[in-house]
Design an enzyme around this catalytic site. Structure first.
Site, PDB file in Angstrom:
ATOM      1  CG  LEU A 164       4.091  -6.970  41.004  1.00  0.00           C
ATOM      2  CD1 LEU A 164       3.758  -5.652  41.552  1.00  0.00           C
ATOM      3  CD2 LEU A 164       5.463  -6.813  40.169  1.00  0.00           C
ATOM      4  CG  ASP A 165      10.528 -10.272  43.577  1.00  0.00           C
ATOM      5  OD1 ASP A 165      10.039 -11.238  43.092  1.00  0.00           O
ATOM      6  OD2 ASP A 165      11.741  -9.904  43.251  1.00  0.00           O
ATOM      7  NE  ARG A 166       6.813  -9.541  53.216  1.00  0.00           N
ATOM      8  CZ  ARG A 166       6.504 -10.366  54.247  1.00  0.00           C
ATOM      9  NH1 ARG A 166       6.387 -11.632  53.968  1.00  0.00           N
ATOM     10  NH2 ARG A 166       5.829  -9.759  55.225  1.00  0.00           N
TER      11      ARG A 166
END
Length: 255
Positions: free
Chosen positions: A70-72
């Protein structure tokens, strides 16, 4: 199945959504990188390994396989493999598209269609960590496919709630494709800076992850409901719970 808080040495508490000898499912906090990056900030993979080492008093290195990301700035359901065999089988599920991922997002404006399929070719610039849509056949470009359905809109806020099913897992895929559609995600500074303000938290959440168990083959369903914060609280929890129930039942919701 197990649920409860997971403490990681002074870092944000995480809910355990599922755990056995083969798998660990957790609710990823926002603004924590999934794995080590150039920022040097504590990353999820390292924090979870430290937690397993402490909880089970394991000496030496702890194995934890990362099979999706997942993106940050994105939070929600994630699953990890606790053995190399489980990692291999989960990776195979990803390749053969038996690894189901359902997201909810709040976007600026209203998509042109109530539901639809977005198919694009994406190219990542590793130097700037940005992704752009390029013509099909562009060297290095990767096909990106998702289905979406609009679940509600708030005209006074200029926002819409959408459910998203990924068929591919490209970097920044949802963010880029909805920006191209003219409906950037709320709070997305990278692909919606013209309509979003600094400090707004991106409204993208991993609501559901489903995969066959790597050993028993029984379905493993992880559900994470977005926090009761703006703009998520424009819609009641029952809306998100119904989406999760539909995902668990294998219903495509009109996609």
């Amino acid at each position: 199945m197990e649920a409860g808080p997971l403490r990681t040495s002074g870092h944000p508490a995480m809910a355990i959504l599922y755990e056995d000898n083969h798998l660990l499912g957790i609710e990823k906090p926002v603004n924590v990188p999934t794995q080590e990056d150039a920022s040097g900030d504590p990353d999820l993979l390292t924090l979870l390994k430290e937690d397993i080492r402490e909880r089970y008093r394991k000496p030496g290195n702890v194995y934890l396989g990362l099979v999706h990301r997942l993106d940050r700035p994105v939070g929600g359901a994630m699953i990890f493999a606790k053995t190399s065999k489980a990692a291999s089988r989960l990776s195979d599920a990803v390749r053969t598209r038996r690894f189901d991922k359902c997201y909810v997002a709040i976007v600026r404006g209203l998509p042109p269609l109530q539901s639809g399929k977005l198919t694009d070719t994406l190219l990542k610039d590793e130097r700037t960590n940005t992704v752009s849509i390029v013509p099909k056949g562009t060297p290095g470009g990767k096909e990106a496919i998702l289905d979406y359905r609009v679940l509600g809109s708030s005209p006074q806020e200029g926002l819409s709630l959408v459910r998203i099913k990924l068929h591919t897992g490209r970097s920044h895929q949802i963010r880029v494709q909805f920006s191209q559609l003219g409906c950037p995600l709320y709070g997305d500074q990278k692909y919606g800076s013209a309509v979003n303000k600094p400090g707004e938290q991106i409204a993208l959440w991993s609501l559901y992850v489903g995969v066959p168990h790597p050993v028993t083959k029984e379905p493993v369903d992880l559900v994470s409901i977005p926090p009761r914060l703006y703009p998520w609280n424009l819609w009641e929890d029952v809306v998100y719970s119904q989406i999760a129930e539909d995902c668990t039942a294998g219903w495509d919701g009109g996609f």
